[in-house]
Design an enzyme around this catalytic site. Structure first.
Site, PDB file in Angstrom:
ATOM      1  CB  SER A  34      19.355 -11.471   5.548  1.00 28.67           C
ATOM      2  OG  SER A  34      20.205 -11.488   6.663  1.00 28.67           O
ATOM      3  CG  MET A  35      19.044 -17.664   7.178  1.00 28.29           C
ATOM      4  SD  MET A  35      18.119 -18.240   8.615  1.00 28.29           S
ATOM      5  CE  MET A  35      16.419 -17.977   8.071  1.00 28.29           C
TER       6      MET A  35
ATOM      7  CG  PHE B 234      18.065 -15.602  12.050  1.00 33.31           C
ATOM      8  CD1 PHE B 234      17.567 -16.845  12.368  1.00 33.31           C
ATOM      9  CD2 PHE B 234      18.748 -14.883  13.020  1.00 33.31           C
ATOM     10  CE1 PHE B 234      17.732 -17.376  13.640  1.00 33.31           C
ATOM     11  CE2 PHE B 234      18.931 -15.400  14.295  1.00 33.31           C
ATOM     12  CZ  PHE B 234      18.414 -16.654  14.606  1.00 33.31           C
TER      13      PHE B 234
ATOM     14  CG  ASP C 202      23.973  -5.004   5.679  1.00 34.81           C
ATOM     15  OD1 ASP C 202      23.611  -5.088   6.861  1.00 34.81           O
ATOM     16  OD2 ASP C 202      23.608  -5.820   4.803  1.00 34.81           O
TER      17      ASP C 202
ATOM     18  CG  HIS D 271      20.457  -6.444   6.597  1.00 30.28           C
ATOM     19  ND1 HIS D 271      21.408  -7.150   5.892  1.00 30.28           N
ATOM     20  CD2 HIS D 271      19.584  -7.370   7.100  1.00 30.28           C
ATOM     21  CE1 HIS D 271      21.135  -8.441   5.954  1.00 30.28           C
ATOM     22  NE2 HIS D 271      20.035  -8.602   6.673  1.00 30.28           N
TER      23      HIS D 271
END
Length: 256
Positions: A93-94, A25, A194, A224
């Site tokens: 992530s997303m 994202f 993270d 992250h």
């Protein structure tokens, strides 16, 4: 609106083993390009799409939602499935949530799943405020480029559009309900530190899927965006080893 440098999608024609990579994202293909190139160099067929609203300016992302992002990776998966005998899905992530939903909905069409610092929950206070806040404020502080390695930067937005964030919150809720439908072998790589996604998100994934072949690896030296960080080479090598192990097993089983 022209693309930001490095945000172009990537496609490489290789073997009958295909890999779909999903970026995060407010990020772009730039954050996964070294990973995609590594897999392409090993001879695999690789697809790294640009998600709608990304790679230009945050105002463009404001006009999109999770249905647009998911439709893009769903279409790419179907295209790879027509070309390849086996397809693996990966995400950061997303992008990890997108990959998990692809696995949940496509079943045997997905041979295995690799996720790096998968996002699956939304901060409670921010999530509660979003339904109202998104009508009062257009954006909030960005989350891009959480990287420990000096000199390494992610090309991502400096602002988070709140309408899109609200859609992301709803998407995470949906994916959490679908995690039990994930039965494929799963590789989870998460950073010990993270600043964007809490480690409990990986724990939610691991405790909710129905997969029996599960590997969790803790990345000790990255934040992250680990695919651009100190542990990037480990991510690349581990995911390739995971893919080749499963591809060989499936080939042997199908030929038996």
């Amino acid at each position: 609106m022209p693309l930001l440098p490095g945000c172009e999608p990537m496609h490489h024609e290789g073997s009958e083993i295909g890999v779909l990579l999903c970026h995060g994202f407010t990020g772009s293909p730039q954050s996964l390009r070294p990973w995609a190139r590594y897999l392409a160099d090993q001879g695999l067929t690789v697809s790294l799409p640009l998600l709608p609203g990304h790679g230009t300016c945050w105002q463009d992302l404001q006009l999109t939602g999770w249905q647009d992002w998911y439709a893009t990776v769903d279409r790419e998966l179907r295209t790879l499935s027509e070309r390849c005998a086996q397809v693996f899905v990966c995400g950061l992530s997303m992008g990890g949530a997108l990959a998990l939903r692809l696995a949940a909905r496509h079943g045997d069409a997905v041979t295995g799943v690799t996720v790096v610092n998968p996002g699956i929950t939304f901060p409670r206070l921010e999530g509660l405020a979003l339904p109202v806040a998104r009508h009062l404020l257009r954006s909030s502080k960005g989350i891009a480029s959480d990287i420990a390695k000096g000199g390494s930067n992610e090309v991502g937005y400096e602002r988070v559009p709140l309408h899109a964030a609200y859609s992301l919150r709803n998407f995470f809720r949906l994916v959490r309900t679908e995690l039990p439908q994930v039965t494929q072998p799963l590789l989870v790589l998460r950073s010990r530190v993270d600043h964007v996604v809490p480690p409990t998100d990986s724990a939610v994934v691991l405790s909710s899927v129905s997969s029996t072949d599960v590997t969790e690896t803790v990345l000790e030296h990255s934040y992250h965006v680990a695919t651009l960080d100190h542990d990037a080479e480990q991510i690349f090598a581990d995911s390739y080893g995971f893919i080749t192990r499963l591809a060989a097993r499936k080939t042997a089983r199908d030929g038996a």
